[in-house]
Each structure stands twice: as C-alpha cells, then as structure tokens.
Motif scaffolding. Structure first.
Motif, mmCIF file in Angstrom:
data_model
loop_
_atom_site.group_PDB
_atom_site.id
_atom_site.type_symbol
_atom_site.label_atom_id
_atom_site.label_comp_id
_atom_site.label_asym_id
_atom_site.label_seq_id
_atom_site.Cartn_x
_atom_site.Cartn_y
_atom_site.Cartn_z
ATOM 1 N N LYS A 86 -2.725 -1.240 0.354
ATOM 2 C CA LYS A 86 -1.696 -0.554 1.143
ATOM 3 C C LYS A 86 -1.144 0.623 0.353
ATOM 4 O O LYS A 86 -0.715 0.460 -0.787
ATOM 5 C CB LYS A 86 -0.520 -1.490 1.448
ATOM 6 N N ILE A 120 9.683 -1.423 -6.504
ATOM 7 C CA ILE A 120 8.698 -2.228 -5.771
ATOM 8 C C ILE A 120 8.280 -3.438 -6.592
ATOM 9 O O ILE A 120 8.233 -4.563 -6.083
ATOM 10 C CB ILE A 120 7.483 -1.379 -5.362
ATOM 11 N N ILE A 134 0.420 -3.798 -8.127
ATOM 12 C CA ILE A 134 1.025 -2.530 -7.740
ATOM 13 C C ILE A 134 0.510 -1.477 -8.703
ATOM 14 O O ILE A 134 0.537 -1.674 -9.920
ATOM 15 C CB ILE A 134 2.571 -2.583 -7.801
ATOM 16 N N GLU A 140 -0.216 -0.964 -3.150
ATOM 17 C CA GLU A 140 -0.159 -2.406 -3.360
ATOM 18 C C GLU A 140 -1.525 -2.974 -3.012
ATOM 19 O O GLU A 140 -2.111 -2.635 -1.977
ATOM 20 C CB GLU A 140 0.904 -3.039 -2.465
ATOM 21 N N LEU A 173 1.822 2.679 -0.289
ATOM 22 C CA LEU A 173 3.257 2.483 -0.065
ATOM 23 C C LEU A 173 4.060 3.769 -0.169
ATOM 24 O O LEU A 173 5.111 3.897 0.452
ATOM 25 C CB LEU A 173 3.817 1.479 -1.082
ATOM 26 N N TYR A 174 3.579 4.706 -0.994
ATOM 27 C CA TYR A 174 4.333 5.933 -1.261
ATOM 28 C C TYR A 174 3.355 7.005 -1.723
ATOM 29 O O TYR A 174 2.397 6.713 -2.440
ATOM 30 C CB TYR A 174 5.364 5.665 -2.366
#
Length: 175
Positions: free
Chosen positions: A106, A152, A132, A118, A108-109
């Motif tokens: 994923k 996170i 992460i 992630e 995330l940013y």
C-alpha cells in the motif's frame, strides 16, 4: 526569429524527453528512488540479509494494466543481487505482490521527493509481518515525510528498535 523559435522548441523537446515519466492521465510512472528507512514487526525480515532488507532502485506503475514493478537489490552473502518483483492493482494505491510470500503493498504517502509504503507480508510458513518503508529520491527528504514515517510506525506498534536506517548500509549499484 523563426529559426530561434524552432531551435528553442527542439531544445525544450530534448530536455523534456530526458525527464523521468510521471503519471498523467493513465500514463506510465517511473520513479528512481532508494530505501532510506525500513521498519518491521519482525526485525529479522529487515536485518542480517533478511528478504526485506531491500535496497530499492525503481518503482514503475502502469495504470493502464494495473501493474506495479519493483527493481531492488538484496544482499546474499554480502553480495548485492538484483531482484525484480511485480504486482497487480487491487484498489487505488494497493497492490498484490508475490515476493518472499504473498504481500499487500500500500502506498500511504508520496510527495515530490519521498514515498512511504506499507507491506503486509505472509510468508510460506504463514507468518504475517507488517513492514513500513520510507523511500527517497535522494537521502535528504522533508521533515514532514520523516515525521509521517515515524507516526505510522508508532501507530502500528512497531518498536523504535525495529527501525533500520538502511541507507547507511546501501553499497549496491545504481540501475
């Protein structure tokens, strides 16, 4: 004057052709980056030549076919070995990737110089690990991206001792 405009157009065309592709209305995006820091609920996966002690070099996204491609290095007996992994889009910014088990990847940013992802890994033994990753185009990224990464990892309950400054051990070649 017409010749100057033609020359300027040619120069601009050559300069633009040399740039990294970016995502614009379903066009391939290719990002050159490095793994800066990595955190994991299972530290063994990201240290001592673990499968996710990975030195990223490039991520390519192809929105037209929903694929993501990773080019990275891992160390095997101290030697950098190039690896490739491919994934398929599940939903926006989420991909299913097969590498060292099954992974949900994923994004995330992301900003102009950094990206945080992630990875939820389920290995062949069925062990699940949360990872992460903080990537950067260069090692100098914004404090905002670093703070986001720290938040996170803390929110996921990953101890500070399970965060590795992986860029400090990156001696693998560029691609």
């Amino acid at each position: 004057m017409k010749m100057q405009i033609l020359l300027l157009t040619l120069v601009l065309g050559l300069v633009c052709a040399d740039q990294v592709p970016v995502l614009e209305n379903d066009v391939l995006i290719s990002i050159q980056l490095n793994t800066l820091q990595i955190a994991s609920s299972n530290k063994g996966k990201i240290t001592n030549e673990g499968p996710f002690q990975a030195y990223a070099r490039q991520v390519e996204l192809n929105p037209q076919n929903g694929k993501i491609f990773f080019t990275f290095y891992v160390k095997e007996n101290g030697v950098c070995v190039q690896k490739l992994a491919e994934g398929t889009k599940v939903e926006d910014n989420v991909y299913q990737v097969t590498y060292s088990g099954e992974n949900v990847y994923k994004i995330l940013y992301k900003d102009e110089n950094a990206m945080i992802a992630e990875i939820n890994n389920k290995d062949a033994e069925g062990v699940e690990t949360n990872i992460i990753v903080l990537y950067g185009k260069e090692s100098d990224i914004s404090e905002k991206a670093v703070a986001k990464f720290r938040k996170i990892t803390a929110d996921l309950g990953i101890p500070k001792d399970n965060i590795v400054n992986i860029i400090s051990s990156d001696d693998c070649p560029a691609i």
